[in-house]
Write an enzyme that holds these catalytic residues in place. Structure first.
Site, PDB file in Angstrom:
ATOM      1  N   HIS A  22      -2.612 -75.107  57.658  1.00 51.92           N
ATOM      2  CA  HIS A  22      -2.148 -73.589  57.817  1.00 51.92           C
ATOM      3  C   HIS A  22      -0.681 -73.610  56.991  1.00 51.92           C
ATOM      4  CE1 HIS A  22      -2.374 -69.514  59.087  1.00 51.92           C
ATOM      5  NE2 HIS A  22      -1.132 -69.768  59.062  1.00 51.92           N
ATOM      6  N   GLU A  23       0.251 -74.134  57.488  1.00 56.19           N
ATOM      7  CA  GLU A  23       1.453 -74.249  56.972  1.00 56.19           C
ATOM      8  C   GLU A  23       1.537 -74.754  55.508  1.00 56.19           C
ATOM      9  OE1 GLU A  23       3.639 -72.123  58.502  1.00 56.19           O
ATOM     10  OE2 GLU A  23       2.638 -72.005  60.171  1.00 56.19           O
ATOM     11  N   HIS A  26       0.517 -72.310  53.114  1.00 59.18           N
ATOM     12  CA  HIS A  26       1.693 -71.178  52.833  1.00 59.18           C
ATOM     13  C   HIS A  26       2.644 -71.928  51.859  1.00 59.18           C
ATOM     14  CE1 HIS A  26       0.089 -68.190  55.651  1.00 59.18           C
ATOM     15  NE2 HIS A  26       0.521 -69.084  56.558  1.00 59.18           N
TER      16      HIS A  26
END
Length: 207
Positions: A22-23, A26
């Protein structure tokens, strides 16, 4: 109980993957839009240690749900602020949905070969579950979740400022309420089931 060894062996790595992917998503998208901040702060990596938050990690081990350090981005590098923020904010949940689909694909492939249980099955199961739920959870429009950043790009500057000012101060408590009151199950449950049904249907066409 999450500390039960039989579930910890599968749930902790599965959640760690969901948080890291997820990170990283980003960071990767923001970097592709010309923002050097994620790279300069060491977040453009799949190394889980770069993304772990101390309190989030403790919560992960104790209760089975945790969080990672938010990736720092600088929207001033984007050619279009709103478009850039939408892409960067949605990248995290989108990556979780993609990982979940890939795991469904692998799970269906294994089942077509007759493997319907075992350690690999348990690991894939939890990886699918955590990625789907983490993806949809982050789309809830409450700061600091990604959904709030996406929503603000569709509002006027004044409306976005007022929304962030009003909701941010209560965001943490609202999220606690949503998580521990069962509201999250009513919000995310149907969406997660719909997405997983679609994934299994697509994978089932091939296997």
């Amino acid at each position: 109980m999450f500390l039960d060894l039989s579930t910890l062996l599968f749930r902790a790595p599965a959640l760690l993957i969901a948080l890291t992917i997820h990170e990283y998503a980003h960071a990767c998208v923001s970097d592709s839009l010309g923002d050097p901040t994620p790279r300069m702060t060491g977040r453009l990596t799949l190394n889980p240690l770069a993304h772990l938050d101390i309190l989030g990690t403790i919560a992960l081990v104790l209760v089975g749900f945790g969080w990672a350090k938010p990736v720092q981005v600088d929207p001033r590098y984007y050619k279009d602020y709103n478009s850039g923020m939408r892409k960067v904010s949605f990248a995290g949940p989108a990556a979780n949905f993609l990982i979940a689909f890939l795991c469904v694909f692998i799970l269906q492939f294994r089942q077509s070969l007759g493997f319907t249980s075992g350690m690999a099955y348990s690991f894939l199961y939890w990886t699918i579950l955590y990625n789907v739920w983490f993806g949809f959870f982050n789309l809830i429009p409450i700061p600091p979740l990604d959904g709030s950043k996406i929503l603000e790009t569709f509002l006027s500057y004044e409306a976005a400022y007022q929304y962030d000012s009003m909701v941010s101060r209560y965001g943490f408590w609202l999220l606690i309420l949503i998580c521990y009151s069962g509201i999250a199950n009513y919000i995310i449950g149907p969406l997660a089931q719909l997405y997983l049904n679609l994934c299994f249907r697509v994978a089932g066409i091939l296997f």
